[in-house]
Design an enzyme around this catalytic site. Structure first.
Site, PDB file in Angstrom:
ATOM      1  N   ASP A 309       0.912  -1.196   0.084  1.00 45.33           N
ATOM      2  CA  ASP A 309       0.089   0.108   0.226  1.00 45.33           C
ATOM      3  C   ASP A 309       0.986   1.370   0.093  1.00 45.33           C
ATOM      4  OD1 ASP A 309      -2.483   1.020   0.687  1.00 45.33           O
ATOM      5  OD2 ASP A 309      -1.491   2.404   2.525  1.00 45.33           O
ATOM      6  N   GLU A 360       0.975  -0.153  -4.643  1.00 42.34           N
ATOM      7  CA  GLU A 360       0.039   0.537  -5.782  1.00 42.34           C
ATOM      8  C   GLU A 360       0.905   2.291  -5.726  1.00 42.34           C
ATOM      9  OE1 GLU A 360      -3.108   3.637  -3.260  1.00 42.34           O
ATOM     10  OE2 GLU A 360      -1.647   2.658  -2.378  1.00 42.34           O
TER      11      GLU A 360
END
EC number: 2.4.1.18
Length: 638
Positions: A309, A360
């Site tokens: 993330d 990401e």
């Protein structure tokens, strides 16, 4: 009750931990079962290099503080005889000024359910895995040339009980896994399951990195969930947050009274946008902590991939204007973050090359999925955020005016082979007032669903792997709400169930026809037929797999205007068969019994030697596959 003897090899472990070389620091830090002088108990060890004194207290001491012994290298340790599984405990960090601050164990494998916050004595049980066949297949296959169709899930809001209580992993194993298999997804991606105190953070503000959140059940329940997924042919990907952490005082925040896990420079440590603290990615001990954490999820829980993330926050010093304090003022590379991610990916790919490492990452920094030796970060995949933004912007336009904006859709052809991409329609696109996918699209419900079917068919056909957030397949109108289940009742409304069946159909196409997964990252897998139709707004291209005589023509009409008897070029002569017409009445469309068989003619069109004639309904996606006889198919396989 306690003894000050050190475990064997402790000094060696501390050396490797302090030099950023330890890949399983959880094997010596935390609470570890031990027998000493004939007495059973647990050895408690914690890294707190600048503490004046450290204590451990818990059920085993009637919550009296037991002083721990400082070991050279910043670790404190104590053997507590009689300590048992499932007892609660905390560390007391004495700052030397008369104040003792009570903290979690950063390496604890289990915690009390919030709002309680004690660590729990736990040791991995001998779980009997039954996924050997899955793991062997995963190891042997080329992970870039197999289907990767991801269903992103927030575990506590996929389904809920009638009283509002959440499903445990035991219950999800019996409901979510069969659903994902039936719908044709290849992988489940779980938003963070690590221990976190606030549900509203969706798991992205973690306190206990080595623990499954207690609200989901026991650690062994999560292993059983993954095991069952593997036995059903479904992979499991975990969201992981190595860039920043929850700043609650009892957690990792200023753990020993000084910057321990976070940067010493408060401006760099303070993640003002998310209210968290950024890990000091240049600190060797933090590297050992994070790399060990990732190895523990892979090795202890058999996960198949990790979505890292907020990579941009890790590699951009000025992420969201953090360094200037006033918005985005341009990318400023963080060399420590870059070096850490390279080190992380190198370690994982050396030990576990079959694991997917997914970034990401939202900048246009080149090389996210390039080899580390070439200056890349070494990820296997990157979320294509540019594609997502352009595509959603395009589909929110009035369909009549889309042709002049076709470049929003075709721009991806200019860069799609610069990285290995996943095309994401994730949770971030259906929250915070952004509306659901259905809610974004103009028009009446018939047109909205026609556009949704077109969007998802285009997403399948476009080179790149795919990710759908849960609920996207239901066509629900409301935004995602983390505190309640998806709108399953909506399947009873007009168009929703046929649309649900349509998603199942495109997933099955993606699983079974190799042109949609074998050459996703190879220009040889794509032949653009016509990407410049700025009058009619019809895009066409041909997808190929490794077998040169197989492939599918994809025709996408982004306007509501029907085009009858439209001639479109194809690169291969022969018979073609319809795989999909998104306007088929069975999916809620307007076409009854669409034509299913076509034969190419030696009429040059769109720069191709052959062509076929098609009726292309408005707001439709057509996928028409070059037929191949069984004898030819066997020769190709041989």
């Amino acid at each position: 009750m306690e003894s000050h003897a050190w475990p064997e090899h402790l000094l060696d472990d501390i050396y490797y931990f302090n030099h950023g070389l330890h890949q399983r620091a959880d094997h010596f830090l935390g609470a570890k079962k031990r027998c000493l002088n004939g007495q059973s108990g647990f050895q408690f060890s914690v890294w707190a290099p600048h503490a004046f004194q450290v204590y451990v207290q818990g059920d085993f001491s009637s919550w009296a503080n037991l002083p721990m012994e400082q070991v050279p290298g910043g670790v404190w340790t104590l053997f507590v005889s009689g300590a048992k599984l499932n007892q609660c405990y905390k560390y007391g960090i004495d700052h030397g000024d008369g104040v003792i601050e009570y903290k979690i164990d950063p390496f604890a494998q289990k915690f009390e359910i919030p709002p309680k916050d004690a660590s729990i004595v736990w040791e991995s049980q001998d779980y009997h895995w039954q996924d050997a066949e899955w793991l062997a297949r995963r190891k042997d296959q080329d992970k870039y040339q197999v289907p990767l169709q991801i269903y992103e899930v927030h575990p506590t809001s996929w389904r809920r009980h009638p009283d509002g209580s959440t499903y445990s992993f035991k219950e999800l194993a019996d409901s979510l896994i069969p659903y994902v298999k039936e719908m044709g997804y290849s992988h489940i991606e779980l938003m963070p399951v690590m221990d976190h105190p606030l549900e509203a953070s969706w798991g992205y503000q973690i306190t206990g990195y080595f623990a499954v959140a207690g609200r989901y059940g026991e650690p062994e329940d999560f292993k059983a969930f993954i095991d069952q997924a593997h036995q059903n042919g479904i992979g499991v990907i975990l969201d992981w947050v190595p860039g920043h952490f929850n700043r609650n005082a009892y957690g990792l925040s200023y753990y020993d009274g000084t910057p321990t896990f976070e940067y010493a420079d408060y401006q760099r440590a303070n993640n003002q946008g998310w209210g968290t603290l950024n890990f000091d990615l240049g600190k060797h001990q933090v590297q050992s902590f994070l790399i060990s954490n990732l190895f523990s999820w892979i090795e202890e829980f058999h996960v198949d991939g990790i979505r890292v993330d907020a990579v941009t926050n890790m590699i951009d010093l000025n992420f969201e204007g953090q360094m200037t304090g006033h918005g985005d003022s341009g990318y400023q590379e963080n060399p420590q973050g870059v070096a850490f991610l390279q080190k992380l990916n190198a370690a994982i790919h050396q030990a576990h090359p079959d694991i997917y490492m997914i970034a990401e990452e939202s900048t246009d920094r080149p090389g996210i999925t390039h080899p580390i030796a070439e200056g890349g970060l070494g990820f296997d995949y990157k979320w294509n955020m540019g594609w997502m933004n352009d595509t959603l912007r395009f589909f929110q336009l009035d369909p009549l005016y889309r042709p002049s904006s076709l470049r929003l859709i075709t721009f991806v052809f200019m860069y799609q082979y610069k990285e290995r991409y996943i095309l994401p329609l994730s949770h971030d696109e259906v929250v915070h007032g952004k509306r659901s996918l259905l809610g974004k699209i103009p028009g009446n419900r018939f047109d909205q669903f026609a556009n949704l079917r077109l969007l998802h068919a285009y997403m399948l056909a476009q080179p790149g792997k795919t990710l759908h957030f849960m609920g996207n397949e239901l066509g629900q109108f409301l935004e995602w709400r983390f505190y309640e289940e998806l709108d399953w009742a909506g399947l009873g409304r007009e168009y929703n169930t046929p649309y649900h069946d349509f998603i199942k159909r495109i997933n099955q196409i993606g699983l079974h026809y190799p042109e949609f997964y074998q050459l996703d990252h190879d220009p040889a897998g794509l032949i653009i037929i016509d990407a410049d139709d700025l009058e009619m707004g019809v895009l066409s291209f041909f997808r190929r797999g490794s077998a040169s005589q197989e492939g599918s023509l994809v025709v996408l009409n982004f306007t509501p205007v029907d085009h009858l008897a439209k001639r479109i070029g194809v690169p291969i002569a022969g018979d073609y068969q319809l795989l999909l017409n998104s306007q088929d009445q069975v999916y809620g469309g307007k076409v009854q019994a669409p034509s299913t068989c076509f034969t190419s003619e030696a009429v040059a069109m769109n720069g191709q030697p052959q062509s076929i004639v098609l009726d292309v309904p408005g707001l439709s996606a057509l996928i028409i596959r070059k037929k191949i006889n069984e004898r030819r198919r066997m020769l190709i396989k041989e």
